[in-house]
Structures are given as C-alpha cells and as structure tokens.
Design a protein around this motif. Structure first.
Motif, PDB file in Angstrom:
ATOM      1  N   LEU A  43       0.832  -1.205   0.000  1.00  0.00           N
ATOM      2  CA  LEU A  43       0.000   0.000   0.000  1.00  0.00           C
ATOM      3  C   LEU A  43       0.866   1.254   0.000  1.00  0.00           C
ATOM      4  N   CYS A  44       1.945   1.241   0.792  1.00  0.00           N
ATOM      5  CA  CYS A  44       2.857   2.389   0.786  1.00  0.00           C
ATOM      6  C   CYS A  44       3.473   2.558  -0.599  1.00  0.00           C
ATOM      7  N   GLY A  45       3.841   1.425  -1.225  1.00  0.00           N
ATOM      8  CA  GLY A  45       4.389   1.496  -2.576  1.00  0.00           C
ATOM      9  C   GLY A  45       3.387   2.092  -3.548  1.00  0.00           C
ATOM     10  N   LEU A  46       2.122   1.760  -3.346  1.00  0.00           N
ATOM     11  CA  LEU A  46       1.060   2.319  -4.189  1.00  0.00           C
ATOM     12  C   LEU A  46       1.029   3.842  -4.072  1.00  0.00           C
ATOM     13  N   VAL A  47       1.203   4.333  -2.847  1.00  0.00           N
ATOM     14  CA  VAL A  47       1.248   5.783  -2.647  1.00  0.00           C
ATOM     15  C   VAL A  47       2.418   6.376  -3.432  1.00  0.00           C
ATOM     16  N   GLY A  48       3.566   5.677  -3.388  1.00  0.00           N
ATOM     17  CA  GLY A  48       4.715   6.139  -4.154  1.00  0.00           C
ATOM     18  C   GLY A  48       4.415   6.198  -5.640  1.00  0.00           C
ATOM     19  N   PHE A  49       3.702   5.166  -6.127  1.00  0.00           N
ATOM     20  CA  PHE A  49       3.313   5.117  -7.541  1.00  0.00           C
ATOM     21  C   PHE A  49       2.455   6.326  -7.899  1.00  0.00           C
ATOM     22  N   LEU A  50       1.481   6.647  -7.044  1.00  0.00           N
ATOM     23  CA  LEU A  50       0.617   7.803  -7.319  1.00  0.00           C
ATOM     24  C   LEU A  50       1.418   9.101  -7.280  1.00  0.00           C
ATOM     25  N   LEU A  51       2.309   9.213  -6.266  1.00  0.00           N
ATOM     26  CA  LEU A  51       3.078  10.444  -6.111  1.00  0.00           C
ATOM     27  C   LEU A  51       3.909  10.740  -7.348  1.00  0.00           C
ATOM     28  N   VAL A  52       4.594   9.709  -7.865  1.00  0.00           N
ATOM     29  CA  VAL A  52       5.490   9.949  -8.998  1.00  0.00           C
ATOM     30  C   VAL A  52       4.731   9.858 -10.317  1.00  0.00           C
ATOM     31  N   GLY A  53       3.950   8.802 -10.478  1.00  0.00           N
ATOM     32  CA  GLY A  53       3.315   8.582 -11.770  1.00  0.00           C
ATOM     33  C   GLY A  53       2.234   9.597 -12.084  1.00  0.00           C
ATOM     34  N   SER A  54       1.474   9.980 -11.072  1.00  0.00           N
ATOM     35  CA  SER A  54       0.316  10.808 -11.352  1.00  0.00           C
ATOM     36  C   SER A  54       0.507  12.263 -10.954  1.00  0.00           C
ATOM     37  N   ILE A  55       1.264  12.540  -9.896  1.00  0.00           N
ATOM     38  CA  ILE A  55       1.281  13.897  -9.359  1.00  0.00           C
ATOM     39  C   ILE A  55       2.552  14.659  -9.733  1.00  0.00           C
ATOM     40  N   ASN A  56       3.724  14.098  -9.402  1.00  0.00           N
ATOM     41  CA  ASN A  56       4.947  14.887  -9.540  1.00  0.00           C
ATOM     42  C   ASN A  56       5.779  14.566 -10.779  1.00  0.00           C
ATOM     43  N   HIS A  57       5.704  13.339 -11.283  1.00  0.00           N
ATOM     44  CA  HIS A  57       6.473  12.884 -12.441  1.00  0.00           C
ATOM     45  C   HIS A  57       7.982  12.977 -12.215  1.00  0.00           C
ATOM     46  N   MET A  58       8.405  13.101 -10.984  1.00  0.00           N
ATOM     47  CA  MET A  58       9.839  13.059 -10.656  1.00  0.00           C
ATOM     48  C   MET A  58       9.951  12.583  -9.214  1.00  0.00           C
ATOM     49  N   VAL A  59      11.186  12.399  -8.768  1.00  0.00           N
ATOM     50  CA  VAL A  59      11.365  11.907  -7.413  1.00  0.00           C
ATOM     51  C   VAL A  59      12.361  12.799  -6.680  1.00  0.00           C
ATOM     52  N   SER A  60      12.145  13.014  -5.384  1.00  0.00           N
ATOM     53  CA  SER A  60      13.109  13.759  -4.574  1.00  0.00           C
ATOM     54  C   SER A  60      13.193  13.086  -3.210  1.00  0.00           C
TER      55      SER A  60
END
Lengths: 459, 325
Positions: free
Chosen positions: A263-280
């Motif tokens: 579930l936490c990984g899913l949040v990561g997927f949404l954060l990068v894939g859908s919202i930010n398109h990058m990682v920090s």
C-alpha cells in the motif's frame, strides 16, 4: 488503627464512556490546542494580526480556492492510504515506523521505470510496469524487517526506521547518478505519465482520491470481515493464543507486512506517476510518521481515520497560509501546531480511559470521595461504583483489594489491548485479588524472569 | 588517519549524549522515541542561550558562553522530556505514539525557532565565533604531544563532558542505591512499588535527566562539530543522528560505558563518506548508508544471539498503573 495518609488524587479505570462524552473530550482537547497555538502565533507574529485573522488564514489556506480544495483532498487521500497501510501492521502490534521509506522506495521504483522505459514502450504498458514495480518495491521494503521479526524477533521499529534512511540515500544516489551535474533536483519526466482525469488541479488529483476511496473500503472490509483480518487481530492480542488456535504467526506477520508495504508502494506510484512525475528525497513528506498519528487518533477505524487525515491536512495546508500572511519565514510552523494537537489529543485519552477522584476529605475511613470529576459514574452502574470507591475504604490504594467484579472492556472490541489501552496488563491480572500479606514475598525483585514480550501472557 | 580518528571521536560523542540519555530513560522502563526531537530542542536551546548572552555582551567570556549554552540546551530538552514524561507516566499514554509526537514537535519547533527567533541579524557570525573559539578551545600545548595529543586531547570541552557523563551514569546505574532502584523499576515497577521505591518520582527523574543529557548531543553537533554554523537542514541531520542513538542503545546492551566505544565506532562510520577523497557524488550517497546498514546488521545479530545480557529492561514500553494490580 494507625492513621494512614490518603493520596490526594486517586485514579481508577473506567468501564466505558458514552460516545458523545468521549467525542466531547477529544474535540475539546483539539480546540484548546488550536486556541493556544492561535494566541502564541498572533502574539509572536512579525506583522501584527488579530486573533481571529489566524483562523481566517487557516481556512483560506485550506479551502480558499478550488485548486486549494483539490490539493487538500489529494493530500488527504495520500496520507489516508499511508495510514491504512500502517494500520494493518499496528493491529498486529507490529510497529511499522518505516512508512516514509516504503513510500520513498515506491516512488523510486516508479521513477526508475519512467526513466528507463518511458518513450521506448507504449505508455499504457509502462504504466502497468510502474504500478507493479512500485507496489513490489514497497512490499520488499516492509517484508525484510517482517521476516526478521517473524523468525528472530528482531526489533521492528528500529529496523524499519533504518530502512527509511537507506531508501532516502538510494533516491539521492539515483538522482546524482542520472543528473551528475545537477543540483540534486530532478526535472519532471514527460513520458509515461498517468492520464489526467479532467482539467487543471482536479484532473491531477482525482485519480489519487478515487484510489484512496477504493483502498479505504477494501481495508475496512479486510479488517472487519475477512479471515485474514481476524487473524491479524488475534496475533495482535496475544501471539500465544494465536499459536494455540492454530494460526501460523510467522505467516500472518509476513503476509500482513507485504500488504502494508504494498500500500505504501502504491502511494509512491501515485506520487510519482500521477502527481509529480519526478522523485526527490523528501517526497514522502514525513507521511510515515504522520500516518501513525492518524491511525492512532482514528482508533484504527478506517472511516474515522479519513476524517482525521482530512483534519491534519487542513491544518498543514492552512498553516502554510498562516505563515505567509503572518510573515514567518519557516514552514515548520505547522509541525509545531500539529505536534501541540498530538500532545493534547494523546493526553485527553487518559480522561477517557480513567476516572480521577480528588480526595479532599482528610477523614480516614470515609468511603465516598469528596469530589469526582465524572458525572457519569451514576449512570455507569454498580461495577464502576465499586471500582471507584473500594480502594478509599480505609487502606492506601496500593494495598487495597481491587474489586473482583469489575469487567473491563477494551476501548473497541477490535483493538489489540497493548495498543488501545496504555497498560499492557491483561484483565485477568487486573481482577485477581491480592492480599496485603503477599507483599513481602513479592518484594524480592525477580529481575529478568520474564522476557519482555511475554510479560503480558504470563500474567 | 589522525584527523579521521579525531573527527570520529568528535562526532561520536553526539551519539554518546543521545545514547546515554536514552539508556537512562529506558532503564526506568520508558522507550523514548522522542530522542531525535529532544536532541533538536537541545540544539535550538543552546543556540538561543548563546545568543542571549553574546549579543548584548562586549567581551564575552568563553566559560560563561559554554555554561549558558549548556544550561539552555538542558532546559529546552528537559522541557520536552517533561512533556513526554507527563504524558507517559502520569497520563499513561502509549510510549511509541507519544515519542513520535515529541519527535515531530521537536524537529518542527527547532526548524521554526532557529529560523525565526535565533538567527536574526548578525547572530550567525557571533555563533560561529563562539563555536570556533569557545566550544572548540583546545588545551594549550597539545600539539607537542604528537599523535596521542591530536587524537585524544585536541577536542572541545563538550567531548570530555560527554565521556564524564557516560562514566557517571554508568557508575550511578551499577554502583549506587538510586541506580539499583531505577533498574528495579525498569524490570518490574509493581514489585519496586511494593518495597517502597517511589516509582513515579524515579521515572520522572530518569526521563527528564535523560532528555537533558540527550539535548546536549544536539548542542554538541551545532556548536562543536559544525563550529557554530547553523545550516538549513540541521534539524533533519540531528533527527537521523537521534534515531541512530536509539539504535546504539541496543548495540551497547544498555551499558553507558560500552556506549563510549560504540558511539566512537558509529561516529567513524558516519563521517566515512566525507573523509574518503576521489569519489563521485553518487558514491558518497551510498557511503552515507553505512551507519544505517550496520545498525540493521547489529539489530539482527543481537536478536539472533538472544543472550540474556542483551535483553532490554523487562517492563520497557509498558505503562505502570498502580491500582491495576
């Protein structure tokens, strides 16, 4: 008989409390914390503002424009997902403090897929790979501590904490590896973004919100109605009981943490894939820790937790606006206010589970306490009367016999006792009468007779 | 090599403060996950105290500056420790949740307080002056002692204070009646209560003093290691140090004397990435993981060995409710 000094304050456990009253105490505590923070902030602000401007800024920051509302809902959805992920572990009394790391590694896995596969494969295929990779990475990050907890009883809270930092430095490594001459920041990737479901901020946020609604419903059913959920509750209550009932404890621990991490990984997927398109490195936004507080304040009930995470996000979004309006340079103001609310909320639980009696009358042997803070004791019936009054009957409470007829309930039937109640002792011990004569034998300190985990079961 | 060992000791004592404070707290049966926040509070308080004294004073005295900073660091850290103590001892809250709330509050407070209250015009130069000249003041004539001098004697006053505190706490726990009582409470508070030990008083003492000691770790990082330079990410760095300090407690098996060696080892691991030359920026990130990976290995190894000596106090993490017996 010798005159015995009565303690001024005497505390007993409550049986139960009417719902409206416990809610009143909780909301009261939050309100007090808000007012205190409002007074401090409006007094110490660089640019002078009134007391009520604080609340005006708070609301305008959270609900001022349509865009702000969507961001508020999106952040609520993300935080709720993390909190739900942690709840399944907490119900088992597994202290997963690694939410930050599990989210971050999910973000990283998603970003890696986008970076290497984006543009080379069809976007839809890449999105599926991203999803699988993020969920798997989060699950792996959570299952490593779980395996060691299951087989060697390794301290899971510190283990998961350390995994947070490893994930953080892994993200830093990949950013530095991809953009060697950069400033440690990564530009947004344009390929393989998840589709927006509409225009503007709504389109960016809607997917996350829908996923969160779905996850909330699923976790609610999983914990409440499924066999797995029941097994989690039993393992949380007592591992020995679970073993006796034929539950494979190791399997349950590992399975639950796979779910938690996924579930936490899913949040990561949404954060990068859908919202930010990058990682920090700070993309997790400390949601792993905030999620713990959400789970705790929401009493591990997914529906209440949704409200709590909305409230927390309302505060942090609103405080950002307060910072701007009041001329503070640091964004950390919201951490202070939220921290203050945590303190008050944690503190007020005491008044829900316990009853405080003030012993103003100095007379020895008086049965009734002079003043009770609790008007509900009349409603509570005979058992609570006995609990309240018995120890005041002539002996100091330390040696007074606890009433044998007190039936204790956990706060909520589904709560594991050690988590829900501050005291890890089982009710069996609580009601066993012990004569004062036993004390000298008990006095020889049995140092280290019971390993920490089993102290409860031995009782 | 000399520089490396010397820096390892200098950094290690930050862990040592945090670790000794946490050991003292855990001996009373309270697992304080608020240590990272409390260490941050120490840094904020120390800088604030130093500012209060330095700004209006023409020719500040080094001894006074250090003493005032130490006092304020202990007061700030002790205050957050007292909040934790009140919630967990008197109000019997869950220790993990309360500790995390303390960390969230302490880290946020420090970031806010340093930026908005402490670091006003001209303070940072004063602080770095004090850090270099007062906190890092060396014993005269150390250079003539060769490698021994430069490794062991070329430190600021806080380094020696850390070692003194660790030894005093070790002796207190092992050799005094108060230490015996405290350990008894950590093992079984009900029994300790029955023989007449004042459980609540001891718990408050251990938690607040432990927090004050841990707070010195934050002060030590800012004023000694960083030389008074308050960076923008100081709260995040101290938070990481704080978690490692808590883990170090398990590594050192709840013994303050062993913590001296353990913390120097962790100090060496922590600074390794900044001491190796000729590596790229991304390799530094991998080296930064080392202390955290080693901590995990230590956790695994100690749990597999499972020796009686390596076990925590029996009642660690459980609240004590006297009327519940």
């Amino acid at each position: 008989m010798e005159r015995v000094k009565e303690p001024l304050i005497h505390i007993t456990r409550r049986d139960s409390m009417p719902l409206w009253k416990s809610l009143l105490i909780r909301f009261g505590a939050i309100l007090v914390a808000l007012v205190i923070s409002a007074i401090f902030i409006s007094a110490s602000a660089p640019s002078s503002h009134g007391f009520f401007d604080y609340f005006a800024s708070l609301f305008s920051g959270a609900f001022g424009t349509e865009r702000r509302i969507w961001i508020l809902l999106q952040n609520t959805a993300l935080l709720l997902c993390v909190a739900l992920a942690l709840v399944v572990a907490f119900k088992m009394r597994f202290w997963n403090l690694g939410g930050n790391g599990q989210v971050l590694i999910g973000c990283l896995a998603c970003a890696v897929c986008m970076y290497y596969l984006g543009g080379k494969l069809p976007d839809a295929l890449v999105c599926i790979i991203m999803f699988v990779a993020s969920v798997a990475a989060g699950a792996v990050w959570a299952v490593i501590p779980a395996v060691f907890k299951a087989f060697f009883n390794t301290n899971e809270s510190l283990f998961t904490l350390m995994m947070n930092y490893i994930a953080m430095y892994l993200v830093a490594f990949f950013i530095a590896f991809w953009y060697p001459n950069g400033t440690g920041a990564m530009p947004p990737l344009t390929d393989a973004n998840l589709p927006a479901l509409g225009d503007g901020q709504m389109g960016r946020s809607l997917l996350t919100i829908l996923v969160a609604v779905l996850v909330t419903a699923l976790i609610f059913c999983y914990l409440r109605f499924s066999k797995h959920g029941y097994e989690i509750a039993v393992v949380g209550e007592s591992q020995n009981t679970a073993r006796y009932a034929g539950i494979n404890v190791r399997k349950v621990i590992i399975r639950t943490l796979v779910l938690s991490g996924a579930l936490c990984g899913l949040v990561g997927f949404l954060l990068v894939g859908s919202i930010n398109h990058m990682v920090s490195t700070n993309m997790d936004d400390n949601m792993g820790f905030t999620g713990i507080m959400v789970a705790w304040m929401g009493k591990f009930n997914p529906l209440i937790m949704a409200g709590v995470s909305l409230f927390i996000n309302f505060l942090s979004r609103g405080m950002a606006q307060v910072c701007t309006d009041f001329g503070f340079t640091s964004e950390a103001l919201s951490d202070i206010v939220v921290g203050l609310i945590y303190f008050f909320f944690i503190g007020c639980e005491f008044f829900i589970s316990y009853k405080v009696h003030f012993n103003f009358s100095k007379q020895k042997g008086r049965a009734a306490p002079a003043f009770s803070m609790d008007a509900a004791s009349e409603k509570g019936g005979a058992p609570s009367e006995a609990a309240g009054h018995a120890p005041a009957g002539g002996e100091p409470p330390a040696e007074g016999q606890p009433p044998a007829d007190v039936v204790r309930h956990s706060f909520d039937g589904a709560l594991p006792e050690g988590l829900g109640m501050p005291n890890g002792k089982s009710s069996a011990e609580a009601v066993s009468p012990r004569a004062a004569g036993d004390v000298p034998e008990e006095a020889q300190l049995p140092v280290g007779t019971a390993p920490g985990e089993n102290a409860k079961e031995e009782a | 090599m000399e520089v490396f060992l010397s820096t390892a000791i200098e950094f290690g004592v930050i862990f040592l403060f945090g670790c000794v404070g946490e050991i003292l707290t855990e001996k009373s049966g309270h697992l304080n996950l608020g240590i990272p926040g409390i260490m941050c509070m120490g840094a904020a308080g120390g800088c604030f105290g130093a500012k209060l004294y330095l700004m209006p004073t023409e020719n500040p005295s080094g001894v006074l500056t250090v003493l005032i900073a130490i006092l304020f660091a202990m007061i700030f850290a002790g205050a957050l420790g007292a909040v934790y103590g009140f919630l967990t001892v008197s109000l019997r809250s869950n220790q993990n949740v309360t500790g995390l709330a303390c960390t969230i509050f302490g880290v946020g407070f420090t970031s806010f307080f340093l930026n908005n209250v402490v670091l006003t015009e001209g303070v940072s130069t004063q602080l770095s002056y004090a850090g270099l000249n007062f906190f890092n003041a060396q014993i005269p004539g150390v250079e003539s002692l060769g490698w021994f001098g430069s490794i062991f004697l070329a430190h600021g006053v806080l380094v020696y204070l850390a070692i003194v505190v660790a030894v005093v706490v070790a002796l207190m726990l092992r050799r005094t009646k108060a230490g015996l009582n405290l350990r008894a409470i950590g093992e079984n508070p009900a029994t300790a209560d029955a023989v007449g030990i004042r459980v609540t008083r001891y718990k408050y003492f251990a938690i607040i003093v432990g927090a004050a000691i841990a707070g010195l770790g934050g002060l030590c990082y800012v004023m000694d290691y960083m030389g008074g330079i308050v960076g923008s990410t100081v709260d995040q760095t101290i938070q990481g140090i704080g978690w490692l300090s808590i883990a170090l407690v398990i590594f050192t098996m709840w013994r303050p004397a062993l913590a001296i060696l353990g913390s120097i080892l962790f100090g060496a691991l922590y600074i390794i990435s900044s001491r190796i030359t000729g590596i790229s920026f991304e390799q530094i990130q991998l080296l930064n993981m080392i202390p955290f990976v080693v901590t995990i290995l230590v956790l695994i190894v100690t749990s597999i060995i499972g020796h009686r000596e390596t076990q925590p106090p029996t009642s660690l993490g459980l609240s004590y409710f006297r009327e519940d017996r």
